[in-house]
Design an enzyme around this catalytic site. Structure first.
Site, PDB file in Angstrom:
ATOM      1  N   GLN A 285       1.926  77.146  76.563  1.00 55.35           N
ATOM      2  CA  GLN A 285       2.578  76.302  77.584  1.00 55.35           C
ATOM      3  C   GLN A 285       1.634  76.107  78.782  1.00 55.35           C
ATOM      4  O   GLN A 285       1.139  77.088  79.336  1.00 55.35           O
ATOM      5  CB  GLN A 285       3.888  76.974  78.028  1.00 55.35           C
ATOM      6  CG  GLN A 285       4.679  76.222  79.064  1.00 55.35           C
ATOM      7  CD  GLN A 285       5.262  74.911  78.525  1.00 55.35           C
ATOM      8  OE1 GLN A 285       5.821  74.863  77.447  1.00 55.35           O
ATOM      9  NE2 GLN A 285       5.127  73.848  79.294  1.00 55.35           N
TER      10      GLN A 285
ATOM     11  N   LYS B  91      12.759  74.156  74.541  1.00 54.98           N
ATOM     12  CA  LYS B  91      12.127  74.255  73.218  1.00 54.98           C
ATOM     13  C   LYS B  91      12.841  75.324  72.375  1.00 54.98           C
ATOM     14  O   LYS B  91      13.132  75.101  71.197  1.00 54.98           O
ATOM     15  CB  LYS B  91      10.630  74.576  73.382  1.00 54.98           C
ATOM     16  CG  LYS B  91       9.864  73.397  73.950  1.00 54.98           C
ATOM     17  CD  LYS B  91       8.489  73.740  74.515  1.00 54.98           C
ATOM     18  CE  LYS B  91       7.926  72.511  75.233  1.00 54.98           C
ATOM     19  NZ  LYS B  91       6.673  72.750  75.959  1.00 54.98           N
TER      20      LYS B  91
ATOM     21  N   ASP C 100       0.538  71.420  69.156  1.00 51.40           N
ATOM     22  CA  ASP C 100       0.472  70.257  70.059  1.00 51.40           C
ATOM     23  C   ASP C 100      -0.844  69.504  69.903  1.00 51.40           C
ATOM     24  O   ASP C 100      -1.167  68.648  70.737  1.00 51.40           O
ATOM     25  CB  ASP C 100       0.695  70.693  71.512  1.00 51.40           C
ATOM     26  CG  ASP C 100       1.267  69.562  72.374  1.00 51.40           C
ATOM     27  OD1 ASP C 100       1.597  68.489  71.815  1.00 51.40           O
ATOM     28  OD2 ASP C 100       1.379  69.744  73.598  1.00 51.40           O
TER      29      ASP C 100
END
Ligand code: NAP
Length: 296
Positions: free
Chosen positions: A96, A52, A119
């Protein structure tokens, strides 16, 4: 014509459009920025976070990473998220997963402002998606939709079967296929007749984390198969290998199109993380940019 859906190439093409958007934004005084929070000692997460960071760099997006070892206090992470919510130079926040033992993903994710929830995992964004309202869409299912549409633009009325019902993949996938007018069947570990139901599917999306679970008996001839699973196995020769949920060699003769693992869904997930970051930066700077989202 039968197709191996190359997610790497499709993601690279998509990233060119993201890069153009970033350049426009920068010319207007806004540098998109994503904050990545990793709180575990999981080697796979380390790889995902560095992928990322690397793509952000290539696209001209600023990233700032916060890494913590197991033992970090939940209160410390709560305060970090609150600070990042307040920081106008940070447009996107990613927590994460998985988190180290003792930390609650559900509690922490819901502290992220829905406008910075890159997300789309806060209950607010998930609820909006389920209600068919505008929201931040989760990255992996967005990538899956992009790959399906690369094979077939109109999937209205098709029978889509989703294996897995996690918050990160399965549940949003079900909603997004439904929002695309598919007839959707959701399967999980307690489902009966998984093989029989899959064998009636026009589209299969598998996100269960079971190596080579799906074999030719599961496939209706001509189906589109999207393999989200990432499974690390040791081959009989003792080599480490990453495989999907689908036994690609076994199903190949029966499918219309299928994603490989690796180089299928994975690169699309990271690309959509960047795309969401850019769109969040635009949304948070509409006044400053003097532009509407559509015109930009
Ligand atoms: P997860 O939270 O462990 O969920 C797995 C789901 O699969 C659960 O809903 C489970 O049902 C269901 N399941 C397990 N065995 C099943 C079976 N035999 N038949 C039908 N359903 C079954 O996993 P996840 O986070 O969604 O991830 C799934 C896989 O996708 C993993 O391999 C992960 O590494 C991969 N992944 C890939 C990407 C990417 O970018 N490519 C992104 C995210 C995840 P229950 O709910 O009943 O337990």
């Amino acid at each position: 014509m039968k197709r191996l859906i190359n997610g790497k190439i499709i993601a690279e093409k998509f990233c060119e459009t993201i890069k153009e958007k970033v350049e426009k934004l920068k010319n207007n005084g806004v540098t998109p920025c994503i904050a990545l929070i990793k709180a575990n000692d999981d080697p796979a997460s380390e790889i995902y976070v560095s992928k990322k960071e690397n793509l952000a760099k290539v696209l001209g997006i600023r990233s700032q990473t916060y890494k913590f070892l197991p033992g970090v206090k939940e209160d410390f992470l709560k305060n970090l998220i609150k600070d990042l919510n307040q920081d106008p130079t940070v447009h996107a926040i990613l927590l994460q997963s998985p988190l180290a033992e003792g930390l609650s993903f559900k509690k922490l994710i819901n502290l992220i402002s829905p406008e910075k929830d890159v997300d789309g995992l806060t209950s607010i964004n998930q609820g909006r998606l389920f209600a068919g309202e505008s929201c931040v869409l989760p990255c992996t299912p967005q990538g899956v939709m992009h790959l399906i549409h690369s094979v077939k633009e109109d999937i209205s009325g098709m029978h889509a079967v989703v294996l897995g019902r996690s918050v990160i993949v399965g549940r949003p996938m079900i909603s997004m296929l439904l929002n695309n007018d598919c007839t959707v069947t959701a399967l999980h570990s307690k489902s009966k007749n998984v093989l029989g139901i899959c064998s009636t599917a026009d589209i299969i999306v598998s996100a269960i984390g079971k190596p080579k679970f799906i074999t030719q008996n599961f496939i209706k001839p001509g189906a589109i198969v999207i393999d989200v699973g990432i499974n690390r196995i040791i081959t009989p020769e003792g080599k480490k290998k990453v495989v999907g949920d689908v036994d690609l060699d076994d199903v190949w003769d029966f499918v219309e199109a299928i994603t490989p693992v690796p180089n299928g869904v994975g690169p699309m997930t990271v690309a959509y993380l960047m795309s969401n970051t850019v769109n969040l930066a635009i949304n948070q700077n509409r006044k400053k940019l003097g532009l509407t989202f559509d015109r930009f």
